[in-house]
Motif scaffolding. Structure first.
Motif, mmCIF file in Angstrom:
data_model
loop_
_atom_site.group_PDB
_atom_site.id
_atom_site.type_symbol
_atom_site.label_atom_id
_atom_site.label_comp_id
_atom_site.label_asym_id
_atom_site.label_seq_id
_atom_site.Cartn_x
_atom_site.Cartn_y
_atom_site.Cartn_z
ATOM 1 N N PRO A 1 30.772 -0.225 -10.531
ATOM 2 C CA PRO A 1 30.609 -0.235 -9.067
ATOM 3 C C PRO A 1 30.623 -1.642 -8.467
ATOM 4 N N LEU A 2 30.087 -2.630 -9.193
ATOM 5 C CA LEU A 2 30.099 -3.997 -8.675
ATOM 6 C C LEU A 2 31.531 -4.490 -8.490
ATOM 7 N N VAL A 3 32.388 -4.227 -9.470
ATOM 8 C CA VAL A 3 33.777 -4.672 -9.385
ATOM 9 C C VAL A 3 34.536 -3.885 -8.324
ATOM 10 N N VAL A 4 34.334 -2.557 -8.312
ATOM 11 C CA VAL A 4 35.086 -1.700 -7.386
ATOM 12 C C VAL A 4 34.641 -1.918 -5.946
ATOM 13 N N PHE A 5 33.337 -1.959 -5.730
ATOM 14 C CA PHE A 5 32.823 -2.037 -4.363
ATOM 15 C C PHE A 5 32.583 -3.461 -3.887
ATOM 16 N N GLY A 6 32.709 -4.463 -4.776
ATOM 17 C CA GLY A 6 32.510 -5.835 -4.340
ATOM 18 C C GLY A 6 33.481 -6.236 -3.245
ATOM 19 N N LEU A 7 34.771 -5.959 -3.471
ATOM 20 C CA LEU A 7 35.783 -6.290 -2.470
ATOM 21 C C LEU A 7 35.597 -5.451 -1.216
ATOM 22 N N TYR A 8 35.301 -4.176 -1.402
ATOM 23 C CA TYR A 8 35.120 -3.296 -0.245
ATOM 24 C C TYR A 8 33.906 -3.713 0.575
ATOM 25 N N GLY A 9 32.815 -4.067 -0.101
ATOM 26 C CA GLY A 9 31.616 -4.507 0.613
ATOM 27 C C GLY A 9 31.877 -5.755 1.431
ATOM 28 N N ALA B 1 19.945 -2.422 1.879
ATOM 29 C CA ALA B 1 18.606 -2.640 1.309
ATOM 30 C C ALA B 1 17.789 -1.354 1.346
ATOM 31 N N LEU B 2 17.937 -0.586 2.425
ATOM 32 C CA LEU B 2 17.255 0.714 2.497
ATOM 33 C C LEU B 2 17.770 1.650 1.403
ATOM 34 N N GLY B 3 19.089 1.622 1.162
ATOM 35 C CA GLY B 3 19.644 2.455 0.100
ATOM 36 C C GLY B 3 19.097 2.077 -1.266
ATOM 37 N N ALA B 4 19.008 0.772 -1.539
ATOM 38 C CA ALA B 4 18.456 0.323 -2.819
ATOM 39 C C ALA B 4 16.988 0.716 -2.955
ATOM 40 N N THR B 5 16.247 0.629 -1.841
ATOM 41 C CA THR B 5 14.840 1.050 -1.859
ATOM 42 C C THR B 5 14.731 2.525 -2.183
ATOM 43 N N ALA B 6 15.606 3.324 -1.577
ATOM 44 C CA ALA B 6 15.587 4.772 -1.828
ATOM 45 C C ALA B 6 15.856 5.076 -3.300
ATOM 46 N N MET B 7 16.745 4.304 -3.928
ATOM 47 C CA MET B 7 17.039 4.525 -5.344
ATOM 48 C C MET B 7 15.813 4.228 -6.215
ATOM 49 N N SER B 8 15.052 3.202 -5.845
ATOM 50 C CA SER B 8 13.828 2.911 -6.591
ATOM 51 C C SER B 8 12.789 4.011 -6.390
ATOM 52 N N VAL B 9 12.766 4.588 -5.192
ATOM 53 C CA VAL B 9 11.870 5.717 -4.935
ATOM 54 C C VAL B 9 12.254 6.898 -5.822
ATOM 55 N N VAL B 10 13.554 7.158 -5.971
ATOM 56 C CA VAL B 10 14.013 8.244 -6.839
ATOM 57 C C VAL B 10 13.576 8.009 -8.281
ATOM 58 N N ALA C 1 24.166 3.269 -10.970
ATOM 59 C CA ALA C 1 25.468 3.087 -10.324
ATOM 60 C C ALA C 1 25.312 2.958 -8.814
ATOM 61 N N LEU C 2 24.455 3.778 -8.217
ATOM 62 C CA LEU C 2 24.250 3.701 -6.764
ATOM 63 C C LEU C 2 23.532 2.413 -6.374
ATOM 64 N N GLN C 3 22.622 1.950 -7.211
ATOM 65 C CA GLN C 3 21.986 0.650 -6.954
ATOM 66 C C GLN C 3 23.029 -0.467 -6.940
ATOM 67 N N ALA C 4 23.989 -0.407 -7.865
ATOM 68 C CA ALA C 4 25.037 -1.414 -7.908
ATOM 69 C C ALA C 4 25.911 -1.355 -6.661
ATOM 70 N N VAL C 5 26.169 -0.156 -6.160
ATOM 71 C CA VAL C 5 26.933 -0.016 -4.918
ATOM 72 C C VAL C 5 26.174 -0.674 -3.762
ATOM 73 N N CYS C 6 24.883 -0.425 -3.688
ATOM 74 C CA CYS C 6 24.066 -1.038 -2.624
ATOM 75 C C CYS C 6 24.091 -2.558 -2.732
ATOM 76 N N SER D 1 25.169 -7.955 -0.860
ATOM 77 C CA SER D 1 25.325 -9.362 -1.205
ATOM 78 C C SER D 1 26.324 -10.111 -0.319
ATOM 79 N N PRO D 2 27.537 -9.564 -0.049
ATOM 80 C CA PRO D 2 28.448 -10.299 0.847
ATOM 81 C C PRO D 2 27.877 -10.486 2.246
ATOM 82 N N ALA D 3 27.175 -9.459 2.745
ATOM 83 C CA ALA D 3 26.585 -9.580 4.080
ATOM 84 C C ALA D 3 25.519 -10.664 4.102
ATOM 85 N N ARG D 4 24.647 -10.686 3.096
ATOM 86 C CA ARG D 4 23.562 -11.667 3.063
ATOM 87 C C ARG D 4 24.102 -13.085 2.895
ATOM 88 N N ALA D 5 25.074 -13.257 1.989
ATOM 89 C CA ALA D 5 25.628 -14.600 1.767
ATOM 90 C C ALA D 5 26.381 -15.101 2.993
#
Length: 424
Positions: A72-80, A97-106, A126-131, A136-140
């Motif tokens: 997911p990092l490779v596939v969604f990195g460019l898309y993100g 960040a909300l999505g990553a938080t939800a994954m930790s809740v799961v 996999a979903l955490q990696a998508v988040c 990361s591109p938005a934050r950087a």
């Protein structure tokens, strides 16, 4: 008074420059939130690996955790990155960040309810990696909007310190917490840690990409991944930063050989492997702690070439030594050189890229950082099987130095790159 300012000036030239933390409240929140949440993420990464092994007793199954994250990092990195150049980056950062938080809740809920399904852990990873690939591109891309250009090297040094401290401390904390209170405790702490990142994103101002209007006065509605790659293909200085990083990560990446090296060269065991793995991270942390002098460097391209060459040379010398502590020293030197390279590569990427393209180039950065070391692992392992581990390590380090020298000779303008006039 001179007697009061001189020590302060000396400290600023030696230790990490915290000026960005003092001058920008938004950057301070973003850095603090990312530091706290990154430690939590590394705790969770270890806890998931331990839980997968606990459920399957299979090292192959544990290895699949890394694959579920890498793809997911490779596939969604460019898309993100393209999404970050289309929408409000604050909104994207908050949503991911909300999505990553939800994954930790799961993960926490599944552990509390004693759900023993390995496939669920794989899906969550996999979903955490998508988040992460979206966040990361938005934050950087936000950082150059929060700080003046002369503070970017200091900010990137602070970011590297966060990354490496998290990689070192997160797994240690995760192992202790899982051992004392179980997997659910590590996952719940991660949920709480994410609140710091969510708060920082929430307090940021709106950050829409600065798109230029077209000939008809209209602004583009969607950023194209292909446009970002075409832009990179026509910007030699930015392209060189990726070539230099690939030379280090692909040609001189000895990590996959550490188990064999620990046994054959040093007569060690798993503890020795742990020391070898930790040594570059220790060097990287020290490089971040003593990074104050980096702000005075203006020839960023030359600094990148020298730092990557130093990485390759240190790896090559490591391949020649048979003393464990001397070997650890050279691995630490390599890690320190990698921090210097990362600081200037990130700074060039942020300063020389127009705002409308920053997200997409940060997406390329994610793909290179995620994929390069894995390709390096494969190359090193193959070379060691065909020859010997020593030949693979020494040859890889020397090949890195040679390629960097050829890159510098082939693009001399890169070595003349001046941070006061950033040209992509």
């Amino acid at each position: 008074m001179p007697t009061e300012t001189a020590p302060t000036g000396l400290r600023s030239r030696i230790f990490a420059d915290i000026t960005p933390l003092r001058t920008s409240v938004h950057y301070r929140r973003l850095w603090t939130g990312n530091t706290v949440s990154w430690v939590g993420q590394q705790m969770t990464a270890l806890a998931v690996s331990l839980q997968v092994y606990d459920l399957t007793h299979s090292t192959f199954s544990v290895g699949l955790v890394g694959l579920c994250s890498l793809v997911p990092l490779v596939v969604f990195g460019l898309y993100g990155g393209a999404v970050a150049d289309t929408v409000d980056r604050r909104t994207l950062g908050l949503a991911s960040a909300l999505g990553a938080t939800a994954m930790s809740v799961v993960l926490a809920a599944a552990a509390l309810l004693h759900v023993r399904q390995v496939w669920l852990l794989y899906v969550v990873v996999a979903l955490q990696a998508v988040c992460f690939a979206m966040n990361s591109p938005a934050r950087a891309s936000m950082i150059p909007r929060l700080l003046p250009i002369e503070q970017l090297p200091a900010a990137n040094a602070l970011n590297s310190l966060t990354s490496n401290l998290g990689l070192m401390g997160g797994p240690m904390l995760g192992g202790v917490i899982v051992g004392l209170w179980g997997y659910q405790a590590a996952y719940l702490i991660d949920v709480v840690a994410f609140s710091a990142s969510l708060y920082a994103m929430w307090r940021l101002p709106s950050m829409r990409p600065d798109h230029e209007a077209g000939p008809d006065g209209a602004r583009p509605k969607r950023a194209s991944v292909l446009d970002g790659l075409r832009f990179l293909a026509t910007r030699p200085n930015l392209r060189m930063t990726f070539f230099a990083d690939m030379a280090a990560m692909v040609l001189a990446q000895p990590r996959a050989l550490f188990p064999a090296v620990a046994a054959l060269w040093f007569g060690g065991d798993a503890k020795t492997v742990g020391l070898l793995v930790a040594a570059p991270a220790v060097g990287a942390v020290l490089g971040g702690l003593f990074s104050g002098w980096l702000g005075a460097i203006r020839r960023h391209g030359l600094a990148i070439l020298l730092a990557v060459a130093a990485w390759g040379a240190a790896v090559a010398v490591f391949g020649l030594t048979r003393n464990l502590w001397l070997g650890l020293l050279f691995l630490a030197v390599a890690g320190c050189a990698d921090t210097v390279s990362m600081v200037f590569r990130s700074t060039m990427l942020q300063a020389a890229t127009p705002d409308r393209m920053r997200g997409r180039l940060q997406g390329v950065f994610i793909v290179v950082v995620a994929g390069g070391p894995r390709l390096g692992d494969f190359l090193a392992g193959s070379a060691a099987d065909l020859a010997t581990p020593a030949a693979a390590v020494v040859g890889g380090g020397l090949a890195c130095v040679l390629v960097v020298a050829l890159l510098g000779l082939g693009r001399p303008a890169f070595a003349r790159y001046d941070a006061r006039d950033p040209q992509p």
